[in-house]
Design an enzyme around this catalytic site. Sequence first.
Site, PDB file in Angstrom:
ATOM      1  N   PRO A  64      16.322  33.231 -29.972  1.00 16.55           N
ATOM      2  CA  PRO A  64      16.347  32.606 -28.650  1.00 16.55           C
ATOM      3  C   PRO A  64      15.175  31.646 -28.462  1.00 16.55           C
ATOM      4  CG  PRO A  64      16.724  34.971 -28.482  1.00 16.55           C
ATOM      5  CD  PRO A  64      16.317  34.699 -29.902  1.00 16.55           C
ATOM      6  N   GLU A  65      15.448  30.542 -27.783  1.00 17.07           N
ATOM      7  CA  GLU A  65      14.381  29.585 -27.506  1.00 17.07           C
ATOM      8  C   GLU A  65      13.751  29.885 -26.145  1.00 17.07           C
ATOM      9  OE1 GLU A  65      14.836  25.652 -28.891  1.00 17.07           O
ATOM     10  OE2 GLU A  65      16.396  26.175 -30.330  1.00 17.07           O
TER      11      GLU A  65
ATOM     12  N   LYS B  42       8.184  32.247 -26.717  1.00 17.07           N
ATOM     13  CA  LYS B  42       9.247  33.190 -27.043  1.00 17.07           C
ATOM     14  C   LYS B  42       8.826  34.641 -26.806  1.00 17.07           C
ATOM     15  CE  LYS B  42      11.127  29.957 -30.437  1.00 17.07           C
ATOM     16  NZ  LYS B  42      11.604  29.747 -31.816  1.00 17.07           N
TER      17      LYS B  42
ATOM     18  N   ARG C  15      13.900  26.215 -42.562  1.00 14.45           N
ATOM     19  CA  ARG C  15      14.751  26.101 -41.376  1.00 14.45           C
ATOM     20  C   ARG C  15      15.617  24.860 -41.508  1.00 14.45           C
ATOM     21  NH1 ARG C  15      13.123  29.028 -36.921  1.00 14.45           N
ATOM     22  NH2 ARG C  15      15.226  28.524 -36.200  1.00 14.45           N
TER      23      ARG C  15
END
Length: 269
Positions: free
Chosen positions: A2-3, A50, A256
């Site tokens: 989640p951002e 986060k 990523r």
Amino acid sequence: MPEGHTLHRLARAHTKWFAGGPVAVSSPQGRFAASLVDGRVLRKAEAHGKHLFHVYGPDAVVHVHLGLYGTFTEAELPAPEPVGQVRMRLVGPSHYTDLRGPNACEVITAAEARELRAKLGPDPLRRDADPARAWARISRSRTPIGALLMDQSVLAGVGNVYRAEVLFRHGIHPLTPGRDITAEQWAAMWADLVALMRLGVRRGRIDTVRDEHLPRAMGRAPRVDRHGGEVYVYRRTGQPCLVCSTPVAHAELASRNLFWCRECQPERG
């Protein structure tokens, strides 16, 4: 993972449902020291990047980092029997919430919380954020801007989606060294992140596409993706750029996925 907008939505919801009174806190899974805060008054919930913090007083803060697999599920009372591996359950006067699979769920002191937050970069969603702190790191770094934006010690709360989209919106190639970014570009990116992430908090999804590129304006089908929202390049590998029709490129950077448009974000030098 989640951002930042997701954590700020959670903080708002938890403050609304649980703050101001005693909260029943348990750990059905048995891996969290719930007894240290059970029955205490939750003062507030807040997010930084986060990370989520439930503040119970000067000597007790519950720190949560969802990681890749952590989720909160919630509903109105009555709360059913816990199902699955519930790390933490909160029960308030009207709602309950269950936390499963977090990377971290721990009781720490206020001093430890301050120490943790001091290691994080500025969060575009926090009013106390100082973008100059991030710029000081970016402006003297040889590291690609695409990696710097994901470094939580540089900038807190930005993940892969916001990283890809803000770089596209400002025409910056993700491999551009941080020191080659101008102060004007950084100021514009920061302002854009603030606006985009606030929109994400309101809508509960990430939307980054300008009005002229929305499905109705372009006569195209809406995006169908489990992440939701309309985006320019994120997870659109090989699909035509919404601005110039060049196929969206994909590579890896620091393990990523990286997405960009070779035409709209040309590599310099």
